[in-house]
Design a protein around this motif. Structure first.
Motif, PDB file in Angstrom:
ATOM      1  N   ASP A   1       0.909  -5.442  -1.803  1.00 36.99           N
ATOM      2  CA  ASP A   1      -0.296  -4.229  -2.057  1.00 36.99           C
ATOM      3  C   ASP A   1       0.362  -3.822  -2.828  1.00 36.99           C
ATOM      4  OD1 ASP A   1       1.107  -3.526  -0.014  1.00 36.99           O
ATOM      5  OD2 ASP A   1      -0.706  -2.526   0.926  1.00 36.99           O
TER       6      ASP A   1
ATOM      7  N   LYS B   1       2.660  -1.101  -0.966  1.00 39.54           N
ATOM      8  CA  LYS B   1       3.040  -0.846  -0.944  1.00 39.54           C
ATOM      9  C   LYS B   1       4.310  -0.721  -0.087  1.00 39.54           C
ATOM     10  CE  LYS B   1      -0.909   1.765  -0.289  1.00 39.54           C
ATOM     11  NZ  LYS B   1      -1.047   3.075  -1.283  1.00 39.54           N
ATOM     12  N   ALA B   2       5.647   0.545  -0.367  1.00 45.70           N
ATOM     13  CA  ALA B   2       6.586   0.164   0.171  1.00 45.70           C
ATOM     14  C   ALA B   2       7.495   1.612   0.895  1.00 45.70           C
ATOM     15  CB  ALA B   2       7.524  -0.086  -1.510  1.00 45.70           C
TER      16      ALA B   2
ATOM     17  N   THR C   1       9.092   6.690   0.977  1.00 49.04           N
ATOM     18  CA  THR C   1       7.895   5.676   1.170  1.00 49.04           C
ATOM     19  C   THR C   1       7.053   5.854   0.240  1.00 49.04           C
ATOM     20  OG1 THR C   1       6.016   7.036   1.991  1.00 49.04           O
ATOM     21  CG2 THR C   1       6.908   5.918   3.696  1.00 49.04           C
ATOM     22  N   GLU C   2       6.689   4.710  -0.666  1.00 47.53           N
ATOM     23  CA  GLU C   2       6.278   4.954  -2.269  1.00 47.53           C
ATOM     24  C   GLU C   2       5.661   3.864  -2.517  1.00 47.53           C
ATOM     25  OE1 GLU C   2       9.654   4.310  -4.772  1.00 47.53           O
ATOM     26  OE2 GLU C   2      10.626   2.850  -3.380  1.00 47.53           O
ATOM     27  N   THR C   3       4.599   3.411  -4.027  1.00 43.88           N
ATOM     28  CA  THR C   3       4.055   2.410  -4.216  1.00 43.88           C
ATOM     29  C   THR C   3       4.922   2.022  -5.588  1.00 43.88           C
ATOM     30  OG1 THR C   3       1.810   3.494  -3.651  1.00 43.88           O
ATOM     31  CG2 THR C   3       2.355   1.543  -5.115  1.00 43.88           C
TER      32      THR C   3
ATOM     33  N   SER D   1       5.303  -1.488  -8.263  1.00 47.64           N
ATOM     34  CA  SER D   1       4.448  -2.221  -9.053  1.00 47.64           C
ATOM     35  C   SER D   1       4.905  -2.637 -10.584  1.00 47.64           C
ATOM     36  CB  SER D   1       3.074  -0.843  -9.609  1.00 47.64           C
ATOM     37  OG  SER D   1       2.900   0.394 -10.164  1.00 47.64           O
TER      38      SER D   1
ATOM     39  N   GLU E   1       7.970   2.537  -9.739  1.00 47.37           N
ATOM     40  CA  GLU E   1       8.150   3.380  -8.379  1.00 47.37           C
ATOM     41  C   GLU E   1       7.653   4.359  -8.620  1.00 47.37           C
ATOM     42  OE1 GLU E   1      12.096   2.569  -5.524  1.00 47.37           O
ATOM     43  OE2 GLU E   1      12.994   2.459  -7.915  1.00 47.37           O
TER      44      GLU E   1
ATOM     45  N   SER F   1       6.697   7.928  -6.228  1.00 45.63           N
ATOM     46  CA  SER F   1       6.453   8.562  -5.014  1.00 45.63           C
ATOM     47  C   SER F   1       6.184   9.771  -5.126  1.00 45.63           C
ATOM     48  CB  SER F   1       7.847   8.590  -4.918  1.00 45.63           C
ATOM     49  OG  SER F   1       8.748   9.568  -5.015  1.00 45.63           O
TER      50      SER F   1
END
Length: 722
Positions: free
Chosen positions: A656, A658-659, A669-671, A673, A681, A683
């Motif tokens: 999804d 979420k990283a 933590t970050e997203t 795509s 990235e 964040s």
């Protein structure tokens, strides 16, 4: 409690009580139909938010002043031909007022002077007409398809200060016009014009005769007081006495005060009055000393005429722990020695202590001293000290304002290791809003809000916030530099130059970050000589800081000094241990206008600034496309190492997006795509913006890592873990 600048539209029905008295049910039905068919669609078209509907009116909020004025104009134009089958005496007519102002937000409702002024403007509008405030006019003029007629300053009910008012001209033939409304009967104009000419001529003669002796606003510099306590640890307290005297004197309307930043350049150094006059342009100087022993405070101060060297006033103040009484008395005596007549409000403000809690005040002074250094470790310390001051006195407005200013500096400088970008933005916004809720007359919180708003690309509210900062702090160089930054980002380069030049009058020794802003202002104005001068001063004001070395290349390139430009870039990259790159400039300045950012990046590219950090260059033949990137990284654990230390790093990415990333120096933590052929990235760092870059296969890898991912801050060599 939240505060913000917004456009407010206030409308009511003319003669509503009479209409209801004559035909209650019919009036209600016609009003509902009018709202449903005409008013509500217009508000929706221009992105308004209805705050409340009263029986005879409405209160509506808009993000844009232009939208608010356009909406009001559409409503009134359509109302002029609406419901023609109803008799004249029963027909519904609106009056509308529009204001751009500061409001308090509580739940779904809004309050404050910004709302009150809109309501008062609506009250003086003609039936079927619109009145707007001067602040709204400044942003809507030549941008809405209406004209404006100036009504001058008007005294509005229950408002202490007069308000500039403009009547909106709805006739399409008057669109774009700005006219002055007549204030005298036409038959008197010739007499008045003749009299005015005589008065002007007389005044000119008197001025020419008296010019060498004409009074000017006095300017004063408060030099850093000397700590005589024998304890260097008391420097923060002595600096606080200097700071607060500057602040108190700056609040006096008939006095120009040189900023704290400029005078503190003289701390601990011998000074010559002639140099101060030349460098700071000050007519008067205050100097003194502070001795603090236990609970006893002794302050010596003197006021000197710089030109003659005469001592105009001197006094010694011995007190117990009441430092505020010392500051109040000293400020009033200096004002009296300068011949200033204080207004009642100025006298009351000088006598009002910033806090009744001396422990909170002590933490505040320590925090200010730490923040003044601009160093990351000291800024972290400053934020903790501000927290302590605010906890001890939640009503300490100056502490919240200073906290907002320091936090905004952390945020704007992208010091994510002090406080992550999103958290710093929220803290700065909350602290500034809290300061204004406690004391709406403070200037610096508006300057903080202006910078936040313009980085968020909310240009009109940003300009209004900065103008409010300048209005409340007419000698505050920081307020003018906030205005310069806002106008710079908004693309108003001439206005930005004017703001910088005004700031320099009050602070000839601007801070490094403000000198950098000034350099950008002159660079985009194509004045490369002044740009270079300011970039050099930014570098010299923050030695060893590579962030203020690379910008020199901009001016060098445009001046044709390419070798100097390349040397500046090389030195900037070296000082930033290889991290400086075009991608970083592109991400950090994404709020600039595209053409302005391109003009900056083109020069840096010509000067040799690399595209990616640590000089990384990828082979396009090895570059992955978007589908290949997704297959390689999404839902995988990536193990590898990062430049420049080759330290181990892990990136766990869910399907999804979420990283979580972990290295020797960072865990966050970050997203994640895939955008086109780039891996992104996002964040709480980097203003919350997506940091994107390509992924390459590593041909002939010297280790077990099979891929390289690069963006504005990292080069990550990795392999997916099976």
């Amino acid at each position: 409690m939240e505060r913000r600048l917004t456009a407010i539209l206030s409308a009511d029905v003319v003669g509503y009580s009479r209409l209801m008295g004559e035909d209650e049910s019919g009036t209600l039905e016609r009003l509902k139909a009018c709202r449903r068919n005409l008013v509500d669609p217009a508000i929706a078209e221009f992105h308004g938010r209805i705050i409340k509907l009263m029986g005879d009116g409405a209160l509506v909020e808009f993000a844009s002043v232009v939208d608010a004025v356009q909406c009001a104009a559409i409503i009134q134009r359509k109302m002029a031909c609406y419901d023609q089958n109803t008799s004249e005496e029963k027909r519904i007519q609106f009056r509308i007022g529009v204001n751009l102002g500061d409001i308090i937000v509580e739940g779904e409702d809004i309050y404050g002077d910004g709302v009150n002024i809109a309501a008062r403007l609506e009250g003086i509008a003609q039936p079927g007409g619109i009145c707007i405030s001067g602040t709204a006019f400044d942003h809507a003029v030549h941008k809405a398809d209406v004209g404006f007629s100036s009504l001058g300053e008007q005294r509005l009910k229950n408002l202490a200060d007069p308000v500039r008012v403009y009547r909106v001209l709805l006739d399409p033939s008057q669109a774009g016009k700005v006219v002055a409304a007549p204030t005298r009967p036409p038959r008197r104009r010739l007499i008045l014009a003749t009299l005015a000419a005589l008065l002007i001529a007389t005044a000119a003669i008197v001025f020419v005769w008296q010019w060498p002796f004409a009074p000017q606003r006095p300017s004063i510099a408060v030099l850093p007081f000397t700590n005589l306590s024998g304890d260097p640890g008391q420097d923060y307290f002595t600096d606080g006495i200097t700071d607060n005297l500057i602040t108190d004197l700056a609040r006096l309307s008939d006095l120009d005060v040189i900023s704290q930043n400029s005078v503190f350049a003289y701390k601990g150094k011998p000074h010559v009055l002639a140099d101060i006059k030349r460098d700071l342009g000050a007519r008067f100087v205050v100097e003194g000393s502070v001795q603090r022993t236990g609970d006893q405070i002794r302050v010596n101060a003197q006021l000197i005429d710089v030109a003659s060297g005469d001592h105009l006033w001197a006094n010694r103040f011995d007190r117990g722990a009441d430092v505020f009484a010392v500051q109040d008395e000293m400020s009033r005596q200096i004002a009296e020695a300068l011949g200033l007549e204080l207004t009642r409000s100025e006298t009351e403000r000088l006598a009002r202590p910033p806090t009744a809690n001396l422990e909170a005040y002590d933490y505040y002074l320590r925090a200010e001293q730490a923040a003044r250094t601009g160093r990351r470790s000291r800024l972290l310390e400053a934020l903790a000290l501000f927290d302590k001051a605010e906890a001890l006195d939640p009503g300490f407005a100056e502490a919240f304002a200073a906290d907002a200013r320091a936090t905004a500096y952390v945020w704007r400088s992208a010091y994510d290791d002090v406080l992550q970008s999103a958290l710093a933005r929220k803290r700065a916004y909350d602290k500034a809003s809290r300061a204004l809720a406690l004391d709406p007359d403070l200037s610096s919180p508006y300057a903080v809000l202006a910078v936040i708003q313009v980085v968020d690309r909310r240009y009109e509210p940003a300009i209004a916030s900065a103008q409010q900062a300048v209005s409340l702090g007419p000698t505050d160089a920081e307020a003018y530099m906030a205005l310069a930054y806002v106008q710079l980002i908004s693309g108003n380069h001439a206005e930005a130059v004017a703001a910088v030049e005004t700031a320099l009058r009050y602070d000839p020794n601007l801070s490094a970050i403000d000198r950098y802003t000034a350099g950008l202002v002159f660079y985009l104005q194509r004045d490369y000589t002044k740009a270079l001068d300011n970039f050099e001063r930014a570098r010299d004001g923050s030695p060893g800081n590579g962030e203020f070395v690379t910008p020199l290349a901009l001016a060098y390139v445009r001046a044709g000094r390419l070798d100097d430009a390349r040397a500046a870039v090389a030195e900037g990259v070296r000082l930033q241990t290889g991290r400086d790159c075009l991608a970083g400039w592109r991400l950090g300045n994404a709020h600039f206008r595209k053409q302005d950012l391109s003009f900056i990046l083109d020069a840096l590219r010509e000067a040799g600034l690399p595209e990616w950090p640590f000089g990384f260059k990828g082979d396009e033949r090895d570059r992955l496309n978007g589908d290949e990137i997704a297959t390689t990284v999404m839902g995988k654990l990536l193990r590898g190492k990062t430049e420049p230390s080759q330290s181990p790093a892990l990136m766990q990415i869910g399907l999804d997006g979420k990283a979580a990333t972990r290295s020797a120096t960072q865990m966050m933590t970050e997203t994640v795509s895939v955008n086109g052929d780039l891996l992104c990235e996002q964040s709480e760092n980097a203003f919350g913006r997506a940091d994107c870059g390509p992924v390459y296969r590593r041909a002939n890898s010297p280790d077990e890592t099979g891929y390289t991912y690069v963006n504005s801050t990292k080069v990550f060599y990795f392999s997916p873990v099976k």
